[in-house]
Scaffold this active site. Structure first.
Site, PDB file in Angstrom:
ATOM      1  N   GLU A 292      45.066  43.480  40.643  1.00  0.00           N
ATOM      2  CA  GLU A 292      44.058  43.411  41.726  1.00  0.00           C
ATOM      3  C   GLU A 292      42.835  42.603  41.312  1.00  0.00           C
ATOM      4  O   GLU A 292      41.710  42.923  41.682  1.00  0.00           O
ATOM      5  CB  GLU A 292      43.596  44.820  42.143  1.00  0.00           C
ATOM      6  CG  GLU A 292      44.468  45.506  43.153  1.00  0.00           C
ATOM      7  CD  GLU A 292      44.868  44.624  44.302  1.00  0.00           C
ATOM      8  OE1 GLU A 292      44.063  43.772  44.725  1.00  0.00           O
ATOM      9  OE2 GLU A 292      46.002  44.764  44.761  1.00  0.00           O
TER      10      GLU A 292
HETATM   11  C1  LIG Z   1      52.356  45.663  36.712  1.00  0.00           C
HETATM   12  C2  LIG Z   1      51.759  44.568  37.524  1.00  0.00           C
HETATM   13  C3  LIG Z   1      51.729  44.688  38.903  1.00  0.00           C
HETATM   14  C4  LIG Z   1      51.215  43.649  39.680  1.00  0.00           C
HETATM   15  N1  LIG Z   1      51.262  43.735  41.055  1.00  0.00           N
HETATM   16  C5  LIG Z   1      50.970  42.633  41.796  1.00  0.00           C
HETATM   17  C6  LIG Z   1      51.239  42.609  43.200  1.00  0.00           C
HETATM   18  O1  LIG Z   1      51.669  43.596  43.796  1.00  0.00           O
HETATM   19  N2  LIG Z   1      50.993  41.455  43.880  1.00  0.00           N
HETATM   20  C7  LIG Z   1      50.518  40.337  43.275  1.00  0.00           C
HETATM   21  O2  LIG Z   1      50.328  39.331  43.946  1.00  0.00           O
HETATM   22  N3  LIG Z   1      50.243  40.327  41.945  1.00  0.00           N
HETATM   23  C8  LIG Z   1      50.471  41.448  41.195  1.00  0.00           C
HETATM   24  N4  LIG Z   1      50.231  41.450  39.850  1.00  0.00           N
HETATM   25  C9  LIG Z   1      49.646  40.272  39.243  1.00  0.00           C
HETATM   26  C10 LIG Z   1      48.229  40.533  38.743  1.00  0.00           C
HETATM   27  O3  LIG Z   1      47.358  40.642  39.829  1.00  0.00           O
HETATM   28  C11 LIG Z   1      47.893  39.386  37.784  1.00  0.00           C
HETATM   29  O4  LIG Z   1      48.622  39.636  36.592  1.00  0.00           O
HETATM   30  C12 LIG Z   1      46.413  39.305  37.488  1.00  0.00           C
HETATM   31  O5  LIG Z   1      45.720  38.894  38.635  1.00  0.00           O
HETATM   32  C13 LIG Z   1      46.099  38.319  36.356  1.00  0.00           C
HETATM   33  O6  LIG Z   1      46.785  37.123  36.497  1.00  0.00           O
HETATM   34  P1  LIG Z   1      47.626  36.548  35.253  1.00  0.00           P
HETATM   35  O7  LIG Z   1      48.526  37.629  34.792  1.00  0.00           O
HETATM   36  O8  LIG Z   1      48.235  35.267  35.634  1.00  0.00           O
HETATM   37  O9  LIG Z   1      46.564  36.339  34.126  1.00  0.00           O
HETATM   38  P2  LIG Z   1      45.637  35.035  33.946  1.00  0.00           P
HETATM   39  O10 LIG Z   1      45.061  34.640  35.246  1.00  0.00           O
HETATM   40  O11 LIG Z   1      46.388  34.022  33.173  1.00  0.00           O
HETATM   41  O12 LIG Z   1      44.467  35.626  33.052  1.00  0.00           O
HETATM   42  C14 LIG Z   1      44.571  35.804  31.632  1.00  0.00           C
HETATM   43  C15 LIG Z   1      43.197  36.205  31.114  1.00  0.00           C
HETATM   44  O13 LIG Z   1      42.265  35.145  31.363  1.00  0.00           O
HETATM   45  C16 LIG Z   1      41.168  35.603  32.137  1.00  0.00           C
HETATM   46  N5  LIG Z   1      40.798  34.563  33.099  1.00  0.00           N
HETATM   47  C17 LIG Z   1      41.614  33.843  33.883  1.00  0.00           C
HETATM   48  N6  LIG Z   1      40.904  32.996  34.643  1.00  0.00           N
HETATM   49  C18 LIG Z   1      39.616  33.198  34.348  1.00  0.00           C
HETATM   50  C19 LIG Z   1      38.373  32.637  34.795  1.00  0.00           C
HETATM   51  N7  LIG Z   1      38.334  31.721  35.757  1.00  0.00           N
HETATM   52  N8  LIG Z   1      37.238  33.089  34.247  1.00  0.00           N
HETATM   53  C20 LIG Z   1      37.251  34.051  33.296  1.00  0.00           C
HETATM   54  N9  LIG Z   1      38.373  34.617  32.825  1.00  0.00           N
HETATM   55  C21 LIG Z   1      39.541  34.194  33.348  1.00  0.00           C
HETATM   56  C22 LIG Z   1      41.659  36.870  32.819  1.00  0.00           C
HETATM   57  O14 LIG Z   1      40.582  37.781  33.109  1.00  0.00           O
HETATM   58  C23 LIG Z   1      42.629  37.443  31.795  1.00  0.00           C
HETATM   59  O15 LIG Z   1      41.933  38.211  30.857  1.00  0.00           O
HETATM   60  C24 LIG Z   1      50.698  42.500  39.051  1.00  0.00           C
HETATM   61  C25 LIG Z   1      50.711  42.392  37.647  1.00  0.00           C
HETATM   62  C26 LIG Z   1      51.254  43.393  36.896  1.00  0.00           C
HETATM   63  C27 LIG Z   1      51.295  43.238  35.406  1.00  0.00           C
END
Ligand SMILES: Cc1cc2nc3c(=O)[nH]c(=O)nc-3n(C[C@H](O)[C@H](O)[C@H](O)COP(=O)(O)OP(=O)(O)OC[C@H]3O[C@@H](n4cnc5c(N)ncnc54)[C@H](O)[C@@H]3O)c2cc1C
Length: 594
Positions: free
Chosen positions: A442
């Site tokens: 989220e």
């Molecule tokens: C169990 C689970 C359930 C989920 N359920 C859903 C769902 O129902 N629907 C859905 O659409 N998604 C879902 N997600 C996805 C989830 O919302 C994303 O994993 C999350 O938003 C982070 O994206 P990412 O994993 O690509 O991490 P990244 O975006 O790659 O982030 C990696 C790290 O970098 C930081 N970061 C990235 N960009 C920036 C920035 N601009 N400034 C500062 N820091 C930054 C982040 O805070 C994080 O610490 C789910 C994920 C999991 C693991």
């Protein structure tokens, strides 16, 4: 492993003495939600969630949801039957609009019921959390035709909703998503693309699943401006509105995760069969991000509540264990007998830290949800507008502060168990594993902090934040007549002043264009803000308890004051310890040699 007993006394206290249930029940449309009726409803709900849903927490963790060879998801033993009972009892629809078959109770009551579901079984509760967000998005942005075909079944919980944003290359940067939506002559669309990490993307609980999918229409501009939202049903509806033929949607796999094993996290493929998945536009083209925010904001309050819930469950588990585990004698006492570990001051510190944070966070989530009620139901436009601004400000704090603290509390819960916490039998480890996702999904907590600093703090030149801080100071006067609150008063006064100072500092950085410094301080600022809000609400609780709340037990009230004072005297002072991190600037971070 202990069961779950909802702390109805604290829930009702927070609702009535802090979140203003009485004034909410006077709002147009909510007159049937008087505190007495609400108390009866919550008691009934408590019985249901502790007896029917909580016992499935363990089996959910052990079995997990699995993808069958036929390509559909099978939930753990007992989930299907329990979900049916949940829908039949009407718990899914308690706070949903009456016009669509809901109970029409205030949102804040829906949130209290969500709390019980999440505390009983966090992984299971994710299914209705996303459905509630879907209802909100469809209710606010969908066409009449879409509403008439889909809303009622989502409201009752007969069908479930999911939220599809994430793709392999588009996580926090949602604007990078690539799923395509091709417009058809009949006004529908065909979707092609892959979504990952989709919570409850498939299941065997409901007869249809309604996916809310973000995608790009042809010629859409790049980034978030080019995104539209589509309703994509697992089964297309026939002329009678019943689920008919299967849409072109496939569950490719489900993830193996650290926790929330019962919640299937799916890789979803849309249009893999070649024809494209049939989807219907929600709102207008290119308005997808705005519409998805409606869904996400509701879900963010829900995820914040997960922090409260997991903290509460871990607390109850640790408390039960600490009364049973005999180890060591009390140092300094003459006793020769070993005692239960709850007699040791350090263990008591852990337990009270858990209890105090849970109560502070619960009050904060209820206050935020109460603003949601005022936003739609307050009589004056001014109050509606204030509620909308307040909710927007509180949402990232609820989401991030409560979930970060939730993980810490689950960890303290393990610690109270000693070695037994690290092995699986007691259940304490499951809470820690389950809790860890909440700061990630989220919108990660880092992204929430950025939202707070870049988008909430500058609203009306900082006036919304300043207004809330000003309101916080009002409780200080009412504390002065209670000698017992003198130390708490001193700490709260200093903490509010500290928050006002860091808010000003960040505002000045933003105004001068020094965005990197503001971003570098964002996460500690959010933590500080949450901690001070917790202090404010615990102070209000203490004053209410001391000034007599006739409808509550005297023992409960005395303990409430003690817990609030512990928060104010021993946890709240950490807020000002964060000021140097907020105002430290970006230099140390950019200079770091990694
Ligand atoms: C169990 C689970 C359930 C989920 N359920 C859903 C769902 O129902 N629907 C859905 O659409 N998604 C879902 N997600 C996805 C989830 O919302 C994303 O994993 C999350 O938003 C982070 O994206 P990412 O994993 O690509 O991490 P990244 O975006 O790659 O982030 C990696 C790290 O970098 C930081 N970061 C990235 N960009 C920036 C920035 N601009 N400034 C500062 N820091 C930054 C982040 O805070 C994080 O610490 C789910 C994920 C999991 C693991």
């Amino acid at each position: 492993m202990s069961g779950y007993q909802p702390r109805l006394d604290d829930m009702m206290f927070s609702l009535t003495k802090v979140a203003g249930l009485e004034s909410i029940s006077k709002l147009e449309g909510y007159q049937h939600a008087d505190p007495e009726t609400v108390g009866t409803i919550l008691e009934e709900a408590g019985r249901f969630f502790s007896a029917v849903i909580a016992p499935l927490n363990r089996v959910g963790d052990q079995q997990g949801s699995v993808l069958t060879e036929a390509g559909s998801v099978r939930t753990p033993d007992g989930f299907k039957e329990a979900y049916r009972k949940y829908v039949e009892a009407g718990w899914a629809a308690v706070h949903m609009p009456e016009e669509w078959g809901g109970g029409g109770l205030p949102y804040v009551i829906g949130v209290a019921i969500q709390e019980m579901f999440k505390t009983a079984n966090m992984a299971f509760a994710l299914a209705p959390t996303l459905t509630h967000g879907a209802v909100e998005a469809l209710h606010q942005h969908g066409s009449d035709q879409l509403k008439s075909r889909y809303l009622e079944k989502l409201v009752t919980g007969d069908w479930a909703g999911t939220m599809n944003l994430t793709e392999p290359e588009a996580g926090s940067d949602v604007g990078a998503l690539r799923t395509r939506a091709v417009r058809q002559d009949d006004g529908s669309y065909r979707l092609f693309g892959t979504k990952i990490f989709i919570t409850w993307g498939d299941q065997d609980l409901t007869e249809n699943i309604i996916h809310f999918v973000l995608a790009r229409t042809s010629d859409a501009p790049p980034g978030t401006r080019g995104i539209s939202m589509f309703l994509v049903p697992k089964y297309l509806l026939d002329d009678n509105g019943a689920p008919g033929s299967r849409n072109d949607i496939k569950v490719v796999s489900i993830e193996h995760k650290l926790g929330i094993h019962a919640s299937p996290t799916c890789v979803m493929s849309y249009g893999d069969g070649g024809s494209g998945a049939v989807g219907y536009l929600v709102g207008a083209e290119l308005e997808g991000m705005r519409n998805m925010f409606t869904m996400m904001n509701a879900a963010r309050i829900g995820v914040g509540m997960e922090g409260v819930a997991i903290g509460e469950r871990a607390y109850q588990q640790a408390l039960a264990f600490s009364r049973e585990r005999i180890q060591g004698r009390q140092i300094g006492a003459d006793a020769k007998e070993s005692v239960a570990i709850i007699e040791h001051p350090d263990v008591r510190r852990g337990l009270l830290t858990m209890k105090a944070y849970v109560e502070a966070m619960r009050a904060l989530v209820y206050v935020a949800a109460g603003e949601g009620d005022h936003m739609y139901h307050a009589e004056s436009e001014d109050r509606q507008e204030l509620a909308s601004d307040r909710l927007a400000l509180l949402t990232p704090i609820v989401k991030a502060w409560c979930t970060d603290v939730g993980v810490e509390l689950a960890s303290i819960g393990v610690q109270v168990h000693g070695g037994m916490g690290y092995i699986e039998e007691t259940g304490a480890a499951q809470y820690l594993r389950d809790s860890r996702i909440a700061p990630i999904y989220e919108g990660t907590n880092g992204i929430q902090a950025i939202d707070l600093v870049l988008r909430r703090l500058p609203v009306e030149n900082g006036a919304i934040v300043a207004g809330l801080i000003g309101e916080m100071t009002e409780v200080l006067d009412s504390m002065t007549s209670h000698a017992e609150l003198a130390r708490f008063h001193r700490e709260l006064s200093a903490a509010i002043e500290g928050l006002a100072g860091t808010s000003r500092w960040l505002g000045e950085r933003l105004a001068s264009g020094d965005i990197q410094s503001a971003l570098a301080g964002a996460s500690p600022y959010l933590r500080q803000f949450g901690t001070v809000l917790g202090g404010w609400l615990m102070a209000r609780s203490a004053v209410a308890a001391l000034e007599g709340a006739a409808d509550f037990d005297a023992g409960f009230l005395a303990d409430k004051v003690n817990t609030a004072c512990f928060y104010g005297e021993q946890l709240l002072p950490m807020a000002n310890g964060l000021s140097p991190a907020v105002t430290g600037g970006a230099g140390r971070l950019t200079d770091a040699a990694f």
